[in-house]
Motif scaffolding. Structure first.
Motif: not given
Length: 478
Positions: A214-243
């Protein structure tokens, strides 16, 4: 007219208009590239977290010591040496670069005048935090960057979300967008720079990667991970997703929150769902990490209750007013305000009020006997001037003893996520084999350098630094 299967072609296409996106566009333009910026939000709500942040970047006085500092802060979660090197060298001249663009740069005299992690090796590289005009927040950095783009004739298309990366011959060659007139395919000769922000406004990603229920937002409500999804679709690796960075918050409207800053008095304590204290309440938050049990850990991760007395209530607002700290989406974009004496929040039921601790505990659904013992034990520690349980600074030990008494539910206020597509020191996104995905770059919150701890002004500094690198490198591919 289509060109090679595209509706139009530019040298560099930047996705996102925050600090990283603006820096990438300005850097690519300076290198002679024809640049287009696309942004999914309208002009009144664009800019991501940059729009509502403190708008300051840390001042790096020594690149070599900065390498030491970053490695120490990352601790057991290192990032590649080339990333450390770029970060350390590129953050040195951020203020000079912004001055060259025409910014009125001044050092903040109120916030981050010294490192939060002052005892960490290499922290002597930290010389304070610069801002626009020496003032925090109020969207000043975002507005300057917008004006810098406009003055240079760099086109920004608002209300134009990127939906898919276009590839060919093993490289990213463009991006598909939902334009007002329909879907368009935009080519990028040099590359696409993803500067789309984090994923804190995507509840599924927050649960999956951050384990925050459970959390509330401090910042932009538009930060919905769009770039993460697009990058992953073309094979991008990911780093420190839990930070990430959470701070103490209070639930507002529509999933947004207020920053809870207990700066005015010390007549309070925190209790968990079991009605007991669980931490030194006055430990420094250090951008999402609190010292606990001799080590820094992410905090807060779950809700708890603030209990305070009437002296705390009348000492001033529990959430900073814009005159004190003009940051946060709810405050700057929606005009939310906390009352100066906390009375409006009592009337609204946000703050629960009672004549006794027992009654207060019952009203917030906690075991009354346990809470009564907890408050009595805390008050005893105040009387003795020593907190043997959690080591709270004796100067902050102020009893909760003057009624009426009050309780407020504290909810994790999620400011930033740090993880995303893995990139190298040239801001190039890499795949799961560690190979560069040609033509694809990432900068800013979508792919933050910080795998663990970070200091004041680090987020904006990282966004500006790697935005510049990404724009420069992409332009060089043309």
């Amino acid at each position: 007219m289509q060109v090679d299967g595209f509706d139009e072609v530019f040298d560099v296409v930047v996705v996102g208009t925050g600090a990283a996106g603006a820096a990438a566009a300005l850097s690519a333009h300076h290198a002679g590239a024809e640049v287009l910026v696309v942004e999914k939000c309208d002009e009144d709500t664009a800019g991501g977290n940059t729009r509502v942040s403190g708008g300051g970047w840390w001042v790096n006085r020594d690149a070599e010591r900065a390498r030491v500092f970053l490695r120490a802060l990352n601790g057991p979660f290192p990032v590649a040496d080339d990333v450390v090197d770029t970060w350390a060298t590129e953050t040195v001249d951020l203020s000079s670069w912004l001055k060259e663009l025409g910014a009125d740069v001044g050092m903040s005299g109120d916030y981050h005048v010294e490192p939060e992690y002052v005892g960490v090796e290499g922290s002597d590289c930290y010389a304070g935090m610069d801002t626009i005009g020496g003032r925090m927040g109020n969207g000043l950095l975002y507005e300057f960057l917008r004006s810098a783009l406009t003055e240079r004739g760099i086109e920004t298309r608002f209300g134009t979300p990127a939906t898919r990366l276009i590839t060919g011959d093993g490289a990213v060659t463009g991006v598909e967008v939902d334009a007002p007139a329909g879907t368009r395919r935009i080519g990028a000769r040099g590359g696409v720079v993803l500067a789309t922000g984090g994923f804190q406004a995507n509840p599924t990603m927050v649960r999956d990667h951050l384990r925050v229920e459970d959390h509330v937002l401090w910042g932009a409500p538009s930060s919905t991970g769009d770039g993460h999804r697009m990058a992953q679709e073309v094979g991008a690796d990911r780093w420190h997703m839990g930070n990430m960075m959470t701070i103490t918050g209070v639930r507002g409207g529509d999933g947004r929150g207020h920053y809870l800053a207990l700066w005015n008095a010390h007549h309070y304590l925190w209790v968990g769902a079991d009605g007991r204290r669980f931490i030194d309440e006055t430990a420094s938050p250090n951008h999402g990490h609190t010292l606990r049990g001799g080590a820094h850990e992410l905090f807060p991760l779950r809700s708890f209750h603030l209990i305070f007395d009437e002296r705390m209530r009348v000492a001033g607002p529990l959430s900073p007013t814009p005159e004190v700290l003009p940051v946060g989406w709810d405050l700057l974009v929606h005009g939310a305000r906390w009352s100066h004496d906390n009375s409006d929040e009592i009337d609204a039921g946000t703050i629960v009020r009672a004549e006794s601790i027992t009654e207060l505990a019952e009203r917030i659904g906690l075991d009354a006997e346990t809470v009564q013992r907890t408050v009595a034990s805390y008050n005893s520690a105040c009387e003795q001037g020593r907190d043997d349980q959690f080591g709270r600074d004796p100067e902050t030990l102020a009893p909760v003893s003057e009624g009426p008494f009050h309780a407020l539910e504290v909810t994790p206020l999620l400011g930033w996520t740090n993880g995303g597509p893995r990139r190298d020191g040239r801001a190039r996104v890499v795949d799961t084999d560690g190979e560069v995905i040609d033509g694809l770059y990432a900068a800013g919150e979508i792919s933050s350098t910080y795998s663990w701890r970070k200091d004041g002004g680090f987020h904006i500094g990282d966004a500006l630094a790697f935005g510049r690198v990404a724009g420069r490198d992409a332009a060089g591919r043309v």
